[in-house]
Design a protein around this motif. Structure first.
Motif, PDB file in Angstrom:
ATOM      1  N   VAL A 221      16.724 -72.938  -9.534  1.00  0.00           N
ATOM      2  CA  VAL A 221      16.006 -73.127  -8.266  1.00  0.00           C
ATOM      3  C   VAL A 221      14.509 -72.964  -8.471  1.00  0.00           C
ATOM      4  N   TRP A 222      14.117 -71.953  -9.257  1.00  0.00           N
ATOM      5  CA  TRP A 222      12.690 -71.755  -9.510  1.00  0.00           C
ATOM      6  C   TRP A 222      12.083 -72.973 -10.208  1.00  0.00           C
ATOM      7  N   LEU A 223      12.767 -73.490 -11.233  1.00  0.00           N
ATOM      8  CA  LEU A 223      12.250 -74.657 -11.949  1.00  0.00           C
ATOM      9  C   LEU A 223      12.148 -75.861 -11.017  1.00  0.00           C
ATOM     10  N   LEU A 224      13.165 -76.040 -10.204  1.00  0.00           N
ATOM     11  CA  LEU A 224      13.166 -77.160  -9.272  1.00  0.00           C
ATOM     12  C   LEU A 224      12.004 -77.058  -8.290  1.00  0.00           C
ATOM     13  N   VAL A 225      11.830 -75.860  -7.732  1.00  0.00           N
ATOM     14  CA  VAL A 225      10.772 -75.662  -6.733  1.00  0.00           C
ATOM     15  C   VAL A 225       9.389 -75.808  -7.356  1.00  0.00           C
ATOM     16  N   PHE A 226       9.212 -75.260  -8.559  1.00  0.00           N
ATOM     17  CA  PHE A 226       7.901 -75.363  -9.203  1.00  0.00           C
ATOM     18  C   PHE A 226       7.559 -76.815  -9.546  1.00  0.00           C
ATOM     19  N   CYS A 227       8.546 -77.558 -10.040  1.00  0.00           N
ATOM     20  CA  CYS A 227       8.289 -78.973 -10.356  1.00  0.00           C
ATOM     21  C   CYS A 227       7.962 -79.756  -9.086  1.00  0.00           C
ATOM     22  N   THR A 228       8.697 -79.493  -8.020  1.00  0.00           N
ATOM     23  CA  THR A 228       8.439 -80.184  -6.757  1.00  0.00           C
ATOM     24  C   THR A 228       7.088 -79.788  -6.175  1.00  0.00           C
ATOM     25  N   SER A 229       6.711 -78.538  -6.366  1.00  0.00           N
ATOM     26  CA  SER A 229       5.461 -78.034  -5.781  1.00  0.00           C
ATOM     27  C   SER A 229       4.218 -78.587  -6.453  1.00  0.00           C
TER      28      SER A 229
ATOM     29  N   SER B 214      26.489 -76.150  -7.770  1.00  0.00           N
ATOM     30  CA  SER B 214      26.901 -75.190  -8.800  1.00  0.00           C
ATOM     31  C   SER B 214      25.685 -74.612  -9.521  1.00  0.00           C
ATOM     32  N   SER B 215      24.660 -75.435  -9.714  1.00  0.00           N
ATOM     33  CA  SER B 215      23.432 -74.962 -10.366  1.00  0.00           C
ATOM     34  C   SER B 215      22.624 -74.066  -9.428  1.00  0.00           C
ATOM     35  N   ILE B 216      22.576 -74.430  -8.141  1.00  0.00           N
ATOM     36  CA  ILE B 216      21.829 -73.623  -7.173  1.00  0.00           C
ATOM     37  C   ILE B 216      22.483 -72.255  -7.004  1.00  0.00           C
ATOM     38  N   TYR B 217      23.823 -72.232  -6.929  1.00  0.00           N
ATOM     39  CA  TYR B 217      24.574 -70.983  -6.744  1.00  0.00           C
ATOM     40  C   TYR B 217      25.308 -70.631  -8.030  1.00  0.00           C
ATOM     41  N   SER B 218      24.562 -70.502  -9.097  1.00  0.00           N
ATOM     42  CA  SER B 218      25.158 -70.289 -10.422  1.00  0.00           C
ATOM     43  C   SER B 218      25.827 -68.923 -10.550  1.00  0.00           C
ATOM     44  N   LEU B 219      25.499 -67.993  -9.658  1.00  0.00           N
ATOM     45  CA  LEU B 219      26.095 -66.660  -9.707  1.00  0.00           C
ATOM     46  C   LEU B 219      27.372 -66.567  -8.883  1.00  0.00           C
ATOM     47  N   ALA B 220      27.678 -67.626  -8.134  1.00  0.00           N
ATOM     48  CA  ALA B 220      28.860 -67.626  -7.271  1.00  0.00           C
ATOM     49  C   ALA B 220      30.105 -68.003  -8.059  1.00  0.00           C
ATOM     50  N   THR B 221      31.273 -67.677  -7.507  1.00  0.00           N
ATOM     51  CA  THR B 221      32.538 -68.071  -8.125  1.00  0.00           C
ATOM     52  C   THR B 221      32.785 -69.555  -7.872  1.00  0.00           C
TER      53      THR B 221
END
Length: 542
Positions: free
Chosen positions: A51-59, A252-259
């Protein structure tokens, strides 16, 4: 509530399958009730690397937005006779400046609607190509009109990016962190302005240095264009197009810590929500949806709030300070006006970081109501200072006049206080506009709200220098203070709290009014149910 919220949460020992849970979800959504409980996932309050990488690239879009609107301040005072005239007149300065705003107005008008058809990511790519073309066009200009044309092209890219970047981020961010993630884009805007003033300062004494100032905008645009090849499309857009596997991988990538079960339920809930919007979109024409955003009360209230906040953001006069700050500080007696402008833009950047930290904690409504009075105070004191400082010059600023340093310093202090208040609230909150609209009209709604932003920007920037001459600087800053007061009252009576509500829930609060009480009730219910869920989990562990 008709459905027991505890039955909606997926558990390993639950005898109901995912499809059965999805039925409950669809019913809950249709009933206009709390649905976010069914999509709670482990680690949702934590931001993953993806999410951080996605947001930084978009920003980077935000950085380009800030850079290209801020860089012109220093360029205007260093162009000299490079564009033909011995020096640029006030009209030519306004023309060069407002060309960007006019281009942004047109870009913003079509951005959201275009993204509904071709996707969010392709629109950002188009914006990058336009940024590069506009920057090169400006850098090689040798007359006023080509420079105006280059600024217009840049503005078109700014309009596209300013509308789509926050929308794209919102649709890819976890609910609890959505405001913070969009605020990253605003941090990038203010960071771009700081970088612009820094580059202005670095090249101000170089012959033709302004060409480097405007031309360097090609670098971040080129970088983002490359990064976009690796970014996913919005899951909501992919679901609308039937690309369910791609949407599932992104979730799945956004919620990578979820089951895996929780991710699957996230997907099913999102499908249920998007399905309703797709049915509406498929059964109506674009013009019918455009009419509905005005005629349907729920959509109309969301549009009034989004447009009202965007108008407030521009009519407060902030961007005149960004565009003309170097000119203003030069006239009131600061020898290094670009360096002073850098202080102001640095303040904007620092206090946007404050908003980044607290916008989801304090809430959108509270942060607006508490910060707007600071803007009013800063502008009122600045107006009083201008009145007394310019008494000997008939109320007008006259270049070359030796004004008292005490009044100049007080004006600078007022501008810093005003900018700090703006950056804390008004600089961030209006760009949360996408969360106010349901999916079937989200592109149209964000386009209209962004157009309001740039329309108000065009009005303010094209009249700033003329207004200063007509009613004096004291009158102009007093006028902006009055507009800020009206904006603050609008927030008090019309702006509901949307922090903590999902994109699908946020629209529910406009069923019977502007939703101030409804949002409070909905958020209170969610807190109570989550508290009960936590207590139940603790009892089960015991």
């Amino acid at each position: 509530m008709d459905n027991d919220p505890h039955e909606l949460k997926l558990k390993k020992e639950d005898s109901k399958g995912i499809d059965s849970v999805t039925e409950d979800v669809a019913k809950t959504l249709a009933a206009g009730e709390v649905s976010e409980l069914v999509v709670v996932a482990e680690g949702e309050e934590r931001t993953t690397l993806f999410v951080w990488l996605l947001v930084f690239c978009t920003s980077i879009s935000g950085l380009l937005f800030g850079y290209d609107t801020g860089v012109i301040s220093g360029a205007l005072v260093t162009i000299g006779s490079d564009l033909g005239p011995q020096s640029l007149s006030n009209f030519q300065k306004e023309l060069i400046t407002t060309a960007t705003t006019l281009g942004a107005l047109i870009g913003g008008l079509i951005a959201g609607m275009l993204s509904d058809y071709i996707g969010r990511k392709p629109v950002l790519a188009v914006a990058d190509v336009i940024f590069i073309a506009g920057a090169i066009g400006q850098a090689v200009s040798h007359a006023v009109w080509p420079m105006v044309g280059g600024r217009f092209v840049i503005g078109f890219g700014v309009g596209l990016a300013s509308c789509i970047a926050p929308l794209y981020i919102q649709e890819l961010s976890p609910t609890r962190l959505r405001g913070r993630m969009v605020a990253v884009n605003v941090v990038a805007i203010t960071g771009g302005q700081v970088i612009a003033y820094g580059i202005d300062a670095a090249f101000q004494n170089m012959d033709g240095g302004w060409r480097w100032m405007v031309g360097l905008g090609t670098v971040p645009a080129g970088l983002q264009l490359m990064f976009l090849f690796f970014l996913p499309e919005s899951p909501r857009i992919m679901i609308r197009r039937g690309r369910l596997d791609g949407a599932h991988r992104t979730l799945s990538s956004i919620y990578s810590l979820a089951t895996p079960e929780q991710v699957e339920l996230k997907m099913k809930v999102l499908e249920a929500a998007v399905k309703q919007s797709v049915q509406i979109a498929n059964s109506t024409t674009f013009w019918q949806r455009l009419r509905s955003i005005v005629l349907v009360p729920v959509h109309r209230r969301a549009l009034i709030i989004a447009c009202g906040l965007q108008a407030f953001q521009q009519l407060c006069g902030f961007n005149t300070l960004m565009y003309y700050s170097a000119t203003l500080f030069q006239e009131i007696g600061f020898s290094d006006s670009i360096a002073v402008s850098l202080i102001v833009s640095g303040t904007n950047f620092i206090f946007t970081l404050f908003a980044l930290k607290y916008i989801d904690i304090i809430g959108r409504r509270k942060i607006m109501i508490y910060s707007a009075p600071g803007m009013i105070i800063g502008l009122v004191v600045a107006a009083i200072s201008f009145h007394y400082m310019t008494k000997k010059t008939g109320g007008q600023l006259v270049t070359g006049t030796d004004y008292p340093k005490s009044w100049s310093s007080l004006i600078l202090a007022c501008m810093i206080f005003y900018v700090a208040s703006y950056a804390t609230g008004l600089g961030n909150v209006p760009w949360q506009q996408g969360e106010l609209f349901s999916l079937e009209v989200r592109g149209i709604g964000t386009s209209l709200a962004t157009t309001m932003n740039w329309g108000a920007n065009l009005l303010i920037n094209s009249t700033y220098l003329s207004l200063m001459a007509a009613i004096t600087p004291a009158g102009a800053f007093g006028f902006y203070a009055g507009l800020c007061l009206l904006g603050w009252l609008f927030c008090l009576f019309c702006f509901p709290e949307t922090a903590g509500l999902s994109l699908e829930e946020a629209q529910m609060i406009f069923q019977h009014g502007f939703g101030i009480r409804a949002s409070q009730r909905l958020r209170r219910e969610k807190r109570e149910i989550k508290k009960a869920e936590l207590e139940r989990a603790l009892q089960e562990k015991a």
